[in-house]
Design a protein around this motif. Structure first.
Motif, PDB file in Angstrom:
ATOM      1  N   ARG A 126      22.205  53.089  38.930  1.00 14.95           N
ATOM      2  CA  ARG A 126      22.410  54.536  38.807  1.00 14.95           C
ATOM      3  C   ARG A 126      22.243  55.202  40.170  1.00 14.95           C
ATOM      4  NH1 ARG A 126      19.544  53.512  33.882  1.00 14.95           N
ATOM      5  NH2 ARG A 126      17.561  53.905  34.922  1.00 14.95           N
ATOM      6  N   ILE A 127      23.152  56.123  40.467  1.00 10.44           N
ATOM      7  CA  ILE A 127      23.169  56.809  41.755  1.00 10.44           C
ATOM      8  C   ILE A 127      22.879  58.299  41.547  1.00 10.44           C
ATOM      9  CG2 ILE A 127      24.583  57.434  43.752  1.00 10.44           C
ATOM     10  CD1 ILE A 127      23.972  54.477  43.660  1.00 10.44           C
ATOM     11  N   MET A 128      21.989  58.841  42.371  1.00 11.60           N
ATOM     12  CA  MET A 128      21.707  60.281  42.349  1.00 11.60           C
ATOM     13  C   MET A 128      22.336  60.892  43.592  1.00 11.60           C
ATOM     14  SD  MET A 128      17.735  60.098  41.069  1.00 11.60           S
ATOM     15  CE  MET A 128      17.369  58.619  42.034  1.00 11.60           C
ATOM     16  N   ARG A 129      23.341  61.726  43.393  1.00 16.11           N
ATOM     17  CA  ARG A 129      24.144  62.241  44.495  1.00 16.11           C
ATOM     18  C   ARG A 129      23.702  63.636  44.930  1.00 16.11           C
ATOM     19  NH1 ARG A 129      28.368  58.933  45.287  1.00 16.11           N
ATOM     20  NH2 ARG A 129      28.893  57.485  43.605  1.00 16.11           N
ATOM     21  N   LEU A 130      24.055  63.946  46.166  1.00 15.40           N
ATOM     22  CA  LEU A 130      23.775  65.258  46.732  1.00 15.40           C
ATOM     23  C   LEU A 130      24.695  66.329  46.146  1.00 15.40           C
ATOM     24  CD1 LEU A 130      22.513  67.164  48.849  1.00 15.40           C
ATOM     25  CD2 LEU A 130      24.049  66.177  50.548  1.00 15.40           C
ATOM     26  N   ASP A 131      25.818  65.922  45.578  1.00 12.13           N
ATOM     27  CA  ASP A 131      26.849  66.845  45.099  1.00 12.13           C
ATOM     28  C   ASP A 131      26.243  68.004  44.310  1.00 12.13           C
ATOM     29  OD1 ASP A 131      28.480  64.956  46.165  1.00 12.13           O
ATOM     30  OD2 ASP A 131      29.157  64.122  44.266  1.00 12.13           O
ATOM     31  N   GLY A 132      26.592  69.224  44.707  1.00 12.59           N
ATOM     32  CA  GLY A 132      26.171  70.397  43.959  1.00 12.59           C
ATOM     33  C   GLY A 132      24.804  70.932  44.340  1.00 12.59           C
ATOM     34  N   TYR A 133      24.119  70.269  45.267  1.00 18.40           N
ATOM     35  CA  TYR A 133      22.788  70.701  45.675  1.00 18.40           C
ATOM     36  C   TYR A 133      22.778  71.047  47.166  1.00 18.40           C
ATOM     37  CZ  TYR A 133      20.995  68.540  41.361  1.00 18.40           C
ATOM     38  OH  TYR A 133      20.743  68.201  40.055  1.00 18.40           O
ATOM     39  N   GLU A 134      21.897  71.954  47.536  1.00 16.28           N
ATOM     40  CA  GLU A 134      21.559  72.103  48.939  1.00 16.28           C
ATOM     41  C   GLU A 134      20.786  70.860  49.350  1.00 16.28           C
ATOM     42  OE1 GLU A 134      22.360  74.407  51.107  1.00 16.28           O
ATOM     43  OE2 GLU A 134      23.497  75.576  49.635  1.00 16.28           O
ATOM     44  N   ARG A 135      21.018  70.377  50.564  1.00 15.40           N
ATOM     45  CA  ARG A 135      20.405  69.110  50.957  1.00 15.40           C
ATOM     46  C   ARG A 135      18.881  69.155  50.865  1.00 15.40           C
ATOM     47  NH1 ARG A 135      18.345  65.832  54.865  1.00 15.40           N
ATOM     48  NH2 ARG A 135      19.069  63.680  54.674  1.00 15.40           N
ATOM     49  N   GLU A 136      18.266  70.257  51.315  1.00 16.67           N
ATOM     50  CA  GLU A 136      16.807  70.348  51.299  1.00 16.67           C
ATOM     51  C   GLU A 136      16.271  70.315  49.870  1.00 16.67           C
ATOM     52  OE1 GLU A 136      18.786  72.189  53.100  1.00 16.67           O
ATOM     53  OE2 GLU A 136      18.268  71.483  55.127  1.00 16.67           O
ATOM     54  N   GLU A 137      16.975  70.971  48.961  1.00 13.74           N
ATOM     55  CA  GLU A 137      16.575  70.974  47.550  1.00 13.74           C
ATOM     56  C   GLU A 137      16.684  69.574  46.953  1.00 13.74           C
ATOM     57  OE1 GLU A 137      18.125  72.885  43.292  1.00 13.74           O
ATOM     58  OE2 GLU A 137      19.029  73.501  45.191  1.00 13.74           O
ATOM     59  N   TRP A 138      17.800  68.900  47.269  1.00  7.29           N
ATOM     60  CA  TRP A 138      18.024  67.528  46.773  1.00  7.29           C
ATOM     61  C   TRP A 138      16.967  66.585  47.323  1.00  7.29           C
ATOM     62  CZ3 TRP A 138      19.611  63.296  49.920  1.00  7.29           C
ATOM     63  CH2 TRP A 138      19.983  62.138  49.223  1.00  7.29           C
ATOM     64  N   ASP A 193      24.284  60.292  51.424  1.00  6.14           N
ATOM     65  CA  ASP A 193      24.171  61.538  50.680  1.00  6.14           C
ATOM     66  C   ASP A 193      23.945  61.254  49.189  1.00  6.14           C
ATOM     67  OD1 ASP A 193      26.619  60.589  49.933  1.00  6.14           O
ATOM     68  OD2 ASP A 193      27.764  62.367  50.507  1.00  6.14           O
ATOM     69  N   HIS A 194      23.458  60.063  48.888  1.00  4.23           N
ATOM     70  CA  HIS A 194      23.112  59.686  47.524  1.00  4.23           C
ATOM     71  C   HIS A 194      22.115  58.533  47.580  1.00  4.23           C
ATOM     72  CE1 HIS A 194      26.868  57.779  48.859  1.00  4.23           C
ATOM     73  NE2 HIS A 194      26.512  56.704  48.183  1.00  4.23           N
ATOM     74  N   VAL A 195      21.354  58.388  46.510  1.00  4.00           N
ATOM     75  CA  VAL A 195      20.304  57.364  46.493  1.00  4.00           C
ATOM     76  C   VAL A 195      20.368  56.577  45.190  1.00  4.00           C
ATOM     77  CG1 VAL A 195      18.752  58.689  47.987  1.00  4.00           C
ATOM     78  CG2 VAL A 195      18.565  58.934  45.501  1.00  4.00           C
ATOM     79  N   LEU A 196      19.879  55.366  45.253  1.00  5.33           N
ATOM     80  CA  LEU A 196      19.811  54.499  44.082  1.00  5.33           C
ATOM     81  C   LEU A 196      18.560  54.836  43.272  1.00  5.33           C
ATOM     82  CD1 LEU A 196      21.168  51.957  42.779  1.00  5.33           C
ATOM     83  CD2 LEU A 196      19.600  50.570  44.162  1.00  5.33           C
ATOM     84  N   ASP A 197      18.673  54.755  41.970  1.00  5.07           N
ATOM     85  CA  ASP A 197      17.534  54.995  41.088  1.00  5.07           C
ATOM     86  C   ASP A 197      16.524  53.861  41.261  1.00  5.07           C
ATOM     87  OD1 ASP A 197      15.715  55.398  39.062  1.00  5.07           O
ATOM     88  OD2 ASP A 197      17.156  55.218  37.414  1.00  5.07           O
ATOM     89  N   LEU A 198      15.386  54.176  41.892  1.00  5.77           N
ATOM     90  CA  LEU A 198      14.334  53.183  42.115  1.00  5.77           C
ATOM     91  C   LEU A 198      13.086  53.511  41.285  1.00  5.77           C
ATOM     92  CD1 LEU A 198      14.593  52.665  46.000  1.00  5.77           C
ATOM     93  CD2 LEU A 198      15.653  51.333  44.160  1.00  5.77           C
ATOM     94  N   SER A 199      13.294  54.149  40.157  1.00  5.03           N
ATOM     95  CA  SER A 199      12.176  54.490  39.277  1.00  5.03           C
ATOM     96  C   SER A 199      11.573  53.224  38.677  1.00  5.03           C
ATOM     97  CB  SER A 199      12.638  55.418  38.160  1.00  5.03           C
ATOM     98  OG  SER A 199      13.581  54.758  37.321  1.00  5.03           O
ATOM     99  N   LEU A 200      10.322  53.336  38.253  1.00  9.44           N
ATOM    100  CA  LEU A 200       9.648  52.199  37.620  1.00  9.44           C
ATOM    101  C   LEU A 200      10.449  51.674  36.435  1.00  9.44           C
ATOM    102  CD1 LEU A 200       5.958  53.494  37.595  1.00  9.44           C
ATOM    103  CD2 LEU A 200       6.919  51.756  39.118  1.00  9.44           C
ATOM    104  N   ALA A 201      11.085  52.578  35.705  1.00  8.42           N
ATOM    105  CA  ALA A 201      11.838  52.186  34.514  1.00  8.42           C
ATOM    106  C   ALA A 201      13.090  51.388  34.849  1.00  8.42           C
ATOM    107  CB  ALA A 201      12.223  53.431  33.708  1.00  8.42           C
ATOM    108  N   ASN A 202      13.516  51.428  36.111  1.00  7.49           N
ATOM    109  CA  ASN A 202      14.760  50.761  36.499  1.00  7.49           C
ATOM    110  C   ASN A 202      14.531  49.591  37.455  1.00  7.49           C
ATOM    111  OD1 ASN A 202      17.639  50.734  36.191  1.00  7.49           O
ATOM    112  ND2 ASN A 202      17.854  51.558  38.263  1.00  7.49           N
ATOM    113  N   VAL A 203      13.275  49.196  37.641  1.00  6.09           N
ATOM    114  CA  VAL A 203      12.941  48.134  38.598  1.00  6.09           C
ATOM    115  C   VAL A 203      12.110  47.054  37.910  1.00  6.09           C
ATOM    116  CG1 VAL A 203      11.573  47.594  40.662  1.00  6.09           C
ATOM    117  CG2 VAL A 203      13.019  49.632  40.627  1.00  6.09           C
ATOM    118  N   THR A 204      12.440  45.817  38.209  1.00  2.00           N
ATOM    119  CA  THR A 204      11.621  44.684  37.770  1.00  2.00           C
ATOM    120  C   THR A 204      11.042  44.008  39.005  1.00  2.00           C
ATOM    121  OG1 THR A 204      12.933  44.288  35.777  1.00  2.00           O
ATOM    122  CG2 THR A 204      11.620  42.439  36.594  1.00  2.00           C
TER     123      THR A 204
END
Length: 271
Positions: free
Chosen positions: A111-123, A80-91
């Protein structure tokens, strides 16, 4: 759901917090949007795979970078959460592995992006749109420009492996609830993300992959690739006499059948 297991991401996708041993090229992924750095990566990688052009290095690297896409899909479905895999955070790190060369992806900040506070489909929509629109698409377009190759061919390297991995997750799923979530998330990726998120006329994941018999696993099927990987444009010291892979979409039915016969024959001689 269980907590995100970083060691699992390392084992499955070579996404890690530390440098790989023996790294020979290390470039922050965000820098690859600049032509100079994209050229540097492809020109360093091409001779290592005996490529007869940097366009081959671009297809091969796109396949490796697909690990980022597949890892995100895996996290969306399994946590229910994902790791930040943006270009800015990856080498991006290139390293030798036995006789070959692999890519690893080093994370800067966990950095972790969590589902907390969101509807799952929106997240889910936010996570996947951000990944593809702001990160994967710009990188694919930069590689396409650097290597003078159609971006669709680079997207194809990611698509096929995504389908294979999702199939394996469904087989390994521990319960029906997880299977439904994996299937639902995959349908969202393939049918609900707009084409403009990818910068394409059509969502590249929205396709019906053909299957053929897998000569290495009798009775099983394998996908024909969404796009040619250009392996035929490498100088393979163990050349088997075929220009294309068995699952290359460029092969005719007759050519693939002949190729399968050779594979089966070679397997029988090894037994």
């Amino acid at each position: 759901m269980q907590a995100l297991d970083l060691s699992e991401l390392e084992e499955r996708f070579d996404i890690r917090a530390e440098d790989r041993n023996g790294v020979i090229v290390s470039i922050p992924a965000e820098q690859l949007l600049v032509r100079e750095h994209a050229d540097r990566l492809l020109q360093a990688y091409a001779p290592l795979i005996r490529a007869r052009g940097v366009e081959v290095a671009a297809t091969y690297f796109s396949g490796w970078y697909g690990s980022i896409c597949i890892a995100m899909q895996y996290m969306v479905s399994h946590y229910d959460h994902v790791l930040d895999l943006s270009l800015a955070n990856v080498t991006v790190q290139l390293y030798p592995n036995d006789r070959y060369y692999h890519f690893s992806f080093k994370i800067g900040e966990p950095r972790i992006m969590r589902l907390d506070g969101y509807e799952r489909e929106e997240w889910r929509k936010s996570v996947l749109e951000t990944l593809y629109r702001d990160n994967v698409r710009p990188l694919i377009e930069a590689l396409s420009s650097s290597a003078s190759i159609n971006a669709g061919q680079l997207w194809g390297q990611i698509v096929t492996e995504m389908y294979r991995q999702v199939d394996s997750w469904l087989i390994d799923a521990s319960d029906d609830s997880l299977k439904r979530r994996i299937s639902s998330d995959f349908r969202f990726l393939t049918h609900s993300l707009d084409a403009d998120v990818f910068g394409r006329k059509k969502n590249p994941f929205d396709m019906k992959l053909r299957t053929v018999e897998n000569p290495f696993k009798p009775g099983c099927q394998t996908y024909i690739k969404a796009a040619c990987c250009l392996a035929y444009r490498t100088d393979d010291p163990e050349d088997n006499g075929h220009k294309y892979c068995y699952t290359c979409p460029r092969l005719s039915v007759q050519e693939r059948e002949a190729y399968k016969a050779l594979i089966v024959d070679s397997q029988e001689h090894r037994a």
